[in-house]
Design a protein around this motif. Structure first.
Motif, PDB file in Angstrom:
ATOM      1  N   GLY A  34      -8.705   9.567   2.584  1.00 23.34           N
ATOM      2  CA  GLY A  34      -9.047  10.757   1.818  1.00 23.34           C
ATOM      3  C   GLY A  34     -10.095  11.602   2.511  1.00 23.34           C
ATOM      4  O   GLY A  34     -10.899  11.112   3.306  1.00 23.34           O
ATOM      5  N   SER A  88      -2.847  11.846   3.581  1.00 26.20           N
ATOM      6  CA  SER A  88      -4.102  12.095   2.873  1.00 26.20           C
ATOM      7  C   SER A  88      -4.019  11.615   1.430  1.00 26.20           C
ATOM      8  O   SER A  88      -2.968  11.722   0.786  1.00 26.20           O
ATOM      9  CB  SER A  88      -4.428  13.592   2.895  1.00 26.20           C
ATOM     10  OG  SER A  88      -4.630  14.041   4.217  1.00 26.20           O
ATOM     11  N   LYS A  89      -5.114  11.049   0.944  1.00 19.42           N
ATOM     12  CA  LYS A  89      -5.208  10.683  -0.468  1.00 19.42           C
ATOM     13  C   LYS A  89      -5.652  11.912  -1.257  1.00 19.42           C
ATOM     14  O   LYS A  89      -6.469  12.695  -0.768  1.00 19.42           O
ATOM     15  CB  LYS A  89      -6.231   9.564  -0.666  1.00 19.42           C
ATOM     16  CG  LYS A  89      -5.912   8.256   0.035  1.00 19.42           C
ATOM     17  CD  LYS A  89      -7.062   7.267  -0.177  1.00 19.42           C
ATOM     18  CE  LYS A  89      -6.834   5.971   0.567  1.00 19.42           C
ATOM     19  NZ  LYS A  89      -7.987   5.053   0.418  1.00 19.42           N
ATOM     20  N   PRO A  90      -5.177  12.107  -2.481  1.00 21.34           N
ATOM     21  CA  PRO A  90      -4.146  11.302  -3.148  1.00 21.34           C
ATOM     22  C   PRO A  90      -2.768  11.620  -2.571  1.00 21.34           C
ATOM     23  O   PRO A  90      -2.505  12.744  -2.153  1.00 21.34           O
ATOM     24  CB  PRO A  90      -4.250  11.740  -4.607  1.00 21.34           C
ATOM     25  CG  PRO A  90      -4.754  13.143  -4.535  1.00 21.34           C
ATOM     26  CD  PRO A  90      -5.675  13.194  -3.349  1.00 21.34           C
TER      27      PRO A  90
END
Length: 239
Positions: free
Chosen positions: A98, A118-120
């Motif tokens: 993230g 990438s988070k989310p």
């Protein structure tokens, strides 16, 4: 910080299942990823980056999911070690992290990352990216599956038992395809739900119901579909 190393049992106990090692300093992230993937893959994870290299060397996974920002060894440092090791240098590495800057993403790729999520993230995107790296696709040349006196034409989507065509619904055909492709091995309900129903909200009862219809329709098959309690089904073929 104490190392958390855990092997999440592959529910199907399929010895042919591909292996994934998850490295993330946040324990809940490890558990979440393992829960998402363990119906299809054999998952192991650690929340300690210093223990990650040993786990990877021990497990010899088919793919690694790696966090970028971790105490101790950063994800790029773990990646560098993996790429310098002869036995793991070609293992696909997907960073799952993230709030990464563009410079951090570039550094990850320069160090040897194959992909960066990438988070989310959306679960379906994660699964598709993993499949792409593992080449989890049907061989293009495969056009037929067989088990004893049962034959499946994957191009025309026809099923024959003793040369006589059996009419199946699309869902029943897809379930039978999973069972025949993995004949004599367990196919979990979770695998059926993920690969056949996708994001549609259904329960394992839908799988059980379709299996019961399927059994009646292929009753002349020289084999049987047996239930594995609490897990799924196995197609046993008398060749």
């Amino acid at each position: 910080m104490n190392a958390l190393i855990n092997e999440t049992p592959f529910r199907g106990e399929d010895l042919t299942a591909k292996k994934i090692v998850i490295v993330d300093d946040y324990e809940e992230s490890c558990k979440l990823l393992a829960e998402i993937l363990s119906s299809t893959y054999e998952c192991s994870y650690t929340s300690d980056s210093n223990a990650a290299v040993k786990l990877i060397n021990d497990k010899k996974p088919d793919l690694i999911l790696l966090d970028y920002k971790m105490p101790g060894m950063m994800g790029v440092d773990v990646c560098r070690v993996i790429r310098e090791n002869e036995s793991t240098k070609n293992t696909p590495i997907i960073f799952v992290s993230g709030a990464a800057t563009i410079d951090e993403r570039i550094k990850a790729f320069e160090t040897g990352a194959d992909d960066f999520i990438s988070k989310p993230f959306h679960v379906k995107e994660l699964i598709l990216r993993i499949k792409a790296r593992l080449n989890d696709k049907e061989p293009e040349m495969a056009s037929e599956l067989t088990a004893a006196n049962l034959r499946m034409n994957l191009l025309s989507r026809q099923v024959f038992v003793d040369g006589e065509e059996v009419n199946l619904t699309p869902k029943q055909f897809d379930i039978l395809k999973l069972l025949v492709a993995g004949k004599n091995n367990l196919v979990t309900r979770e695998k059926c739900l993920t690969e056949i129903w996708g994001d549609t909200e259904v329960t394992s009862r839908n799988v059980d119901s379709q299996i019961n219809y399927l059994k009646r329709k292929i009753n002349k098959f020289n084999g049987r579909i047996v239930a594995v309690p609490s897990l799924g089904y196995r197609l046993e073929s008398q060749e």
